[in-house]
Design a protein around this motif. Sequence first.
Motif, mmCIF file in Angstrom:
data_model
loop_
_atom_site.group_PDB
_atom_site.id
_atom_site.type_symbol
_atom_site.label_atom_id
_atom_site.label_comp_id
_atom_site.label_asym_id
_atom_site.label_seq_id
_atom_site.Cartn_x
_atom_site.Cartn_y
_atom_site.Cartn_z
ATOM 1 N N ARG A 1 0.810 -1.161 -0.029
ATOM 2 C CA ARG A 1 0.096 0.072 -0.063
ATOM 3 C C ARG A 1 0.843 1.188 0.051
ATOM 4 O O ARG A 1 2.074 1.241 0.500
ATOM 5 N N ARG A 2 0.485 2.238 -0.610
ATOM 6 C CA ARG A 2 1.105 3.446 -0.757
ATOM 7 C C ARG A 2 0.295 4.712 -0.158
ATOM 8 O O ARG A 2 -0.906 4.873 -0.730
ATOM 9 N N VAL A 3 0.776 5.686 0.570
ATOM 10 C CA VAL A 3 0.168 6.912 1.181
ATOM 11 C C VAL A 3 1.001 7.875 1.187
ATOM 12 O O VAL A 3 2.277 7.925 1.232
ATOM 13 N N ALA B 1 2.187 10.288 3.785
ATOM 14 C CA ALA B 1 2.561 10.316 5.413
ATOM 15 C C ALA B 1 3.425 11.483 5.936
ATOM 16 O O ALA B 1 4.071 12.211 5.180
ATOM 17 N N GLU C 1 -0.603 9.292 8.887
ATOM 18 C CA GLU C 1 -1.247 9.025 7.241
ATOM 19 C C GLU C 1 -1.721 10.069 6.968
ATOM 20 O O GLU C 1 -3.079 10.371 7.625
ATOM 21 N N THR D 1 -3.125 10.593 3.710
ATOM 22 C CA THR D 1 -4.262 10.120 2.935
ATOM 23 C C THR D 1 -4.464 8.760 3.140
ATOM 24 O O THR D 1 -3.771 8.099 3.573
ATOM 25 N N ASP D 2 -5.740 8.290 2.545
ATOM 26 C CA ASP D 2 -6.070 6.920 2.596
ATOM 27 C C ASP D 2 -5.093 6.206 1.410
ATOM 28 O O ASP D 2 -4.541 6.798 0.678
ATOM 29 N N ASP D 3 -5.291 4.845 1.164
ATOM 30 C CA ASP D 3 -4.588 3.914 0.304
ATOM 31 C C ASP D 3 -5.694 3.456 -1.090
ATOM 32 O O ASP D 3 -5.058 2.448 -1.637
ATOM 33 N N ARG D 4 -6.427 4.325 -1.179
ATOM 34 C CA ARG D 4 -7.471 4.040 -2.350
ATOM 35 C C ARG D 4 -6.607 4.034 -3.515
ATOM 36 O O ARG D 4 -7.091 3.494 -4.602
ATOM 37 N N THR E 1 1.523 7.140 -5.610
ATOM 38 C CA THR E 1 1.340 8.506 -5.488
ATOM 39 C C THR E 1 2.764 9.024 -5.674
ATOM 40 O O THR E 1 3.645 8.340 -5.219
#
Length: 661
Positions: A160-162, A164, A181, A183-186, A190
């Motif tokens: 997963r990538r966000v 942070a 974090e 942002t979320d990882d939707r 990124t």
Amino acid sequence: MAAVTLPYGSWPSPIGAGLAASLDGRPEYVGTVGPEVWWTEPRPQEGGRRALVRRPADGGPEATVLPAPWNVRSRVTEYGGSPWAGAERPADGPLVVFVHFTDQRLYAYEPDAPGAPGPRPLTPLSVVGGGLRWADPVLRGGEVWCVLEEFTGPAPTDVRRVLAAVPLDGSAAEDRSAVRELTDDRHRFTTGPRISPDGRRAAWLVWDHPRMPWDGTELRLAEITSDGTLSEPRTVLGGADEAIAQVDWTAGGALLAVSDRSGWWNPYRVDPETGGAVNLCPREEEFGGPLWKPGLRWLAPLPEGLVAVLHGQGSSVLGILDPDSGDLVDAAGPWTAWQPTLAVSGTRVYGVAASPRSAYEVVELDTASGHARVVGAQGVDPVDPAYYPEPQSRTFLGPDNREIHAHVYPPHHPAVRAAADELPPYAVWAHGGPTDHVPPVLDLHIAYFTSRGIGVVEVNYGGSTGYGRAYRERLREQWGVVDVEDCAAVARALAAEGTADPDRLAIRGGSAGGWTAAASLAATDLYACAAIIYPVLDLLGFAEETHDLESRYIDGLAGPPQTLAVRGRERSPVARADRITAPFVLLQGLDDPVCPPAQAGRFLAALRGRSVPHAYVAFEGEGHGFRRADTMIRALEAELSLYAQVFGLDRPDVPRLDLHP
């Protein structure tokens, strides 16, 4: 003195494999810390580490910031990204944060603070071994805002990538929960945030499988609240069929982006509220490129409103753009190819540039005076430049009269020539990517061969960047077809015009270029031999075994999953090994997460029992792209020995490569 006459390929040369290896690589990730310019640069003879280097504001000599074994390099998406950021402080000198390659932790360092200890960790060790990775950092108050890549399981796609925020006080060094974090990882991928000058907004880029970043990305924008969170992120530009390569803010708070909505990557001013975009310099030129790594920069706003940009077809040059008038003035100087790393300090712009006569170096342009000069990593000619080849940038015609761009490097030696009735052997070089390109610049790996009487032609086959979206879209679902055809068309044209010996043609490439080299042996009898370097060899295997960034790359290159089995049988060298008759050398790093050595194993197994002379040379500790001097020496000498044996050249100066069926 009259030139000595010797057969092509047997010429003596002062450019040895050790020399070429020692000068391999280029500076990257240029940035400014106050009035100082900093960058990373390769150290092949120090185990391939990347050193962080600074040049003082007073013009004193550049200095390495961190001694070995510190290695400033990120592994986000395996290819990395911007691994450092720094800030000037009123006392105690600069504060710099960086990623150390070995453990992938983020560290803080105060190189000038009296009595300051060495680098201190800001992020925790991962229980998965490098499973927490960081890139594209920005210093904001008491935090580092950056990309966080976190592995959640054993597969390369368990990730997963966000965005942070890492506290600078070190409280997260042993506590993962102390990392905020943002942002979320939707979104699967990124880049790091770009914060507006007033600190009220952040902009960044995202994209998702199965798209690659040159297929389609989105520019996301959010308000930064008083407690340092991002409020209601929204997309203001981009989409599935529009690739945004970079986003940034001007000093006045205008939002800039590089978009290919016109078919070419051009610079735009974007309305943050409506998403309306105005092309600031509409040209059939590229002001951007493939976003292989977060932190690449093709434009950099100057404080007074002008914008430094890289632009061109094929190669990029540095220009200064007036965004109000659209006027564009190019920097003077000998540099003909600039890398996507720009930084600004006052009226000065910094970048990394090269030419056919000079390797990549750090260049400063003073926009007030127009004067440009080298300020770092300055190349010193290790041999007489008379041994350097002179590239010829040419356009060839392929099937259906399509244009193919290439750079031809004829054999060249100041004191040796061949007999008038002899034609030279040539190696066709297929670049990696494949969504990438090569400019005509000084490369001692090329000079290693041309100074010995072996010509080189680098082919920017269909699918390459630098020539607009339509050119790079030629490879869509045609990988293993268009690239193979274009390389063959260039080779045949050189032979037909009497430039190259049609019986002594080789093909070589690394990564995606290794795929093209191996696929070419299976698809044509044009080449007498091949050098296949850390290659893709199996479409199905690549989709299942490679890292997350490229795990769906095959969708665009060969077709959707439901057609992959058929395309794999039609094109993969593993499936077509029975068609290969020409000798080859296969060079592979055993720690390669992008093109795992398992593919090489399957390819060699498919050849077992067949009388194809070949050699397999594997390198412990090497990943995707060789970085150690001893590895590069062995690889270059193995390739030259292959050519010597196949082309009938006298080369007692390199160890003989054992070729076995």
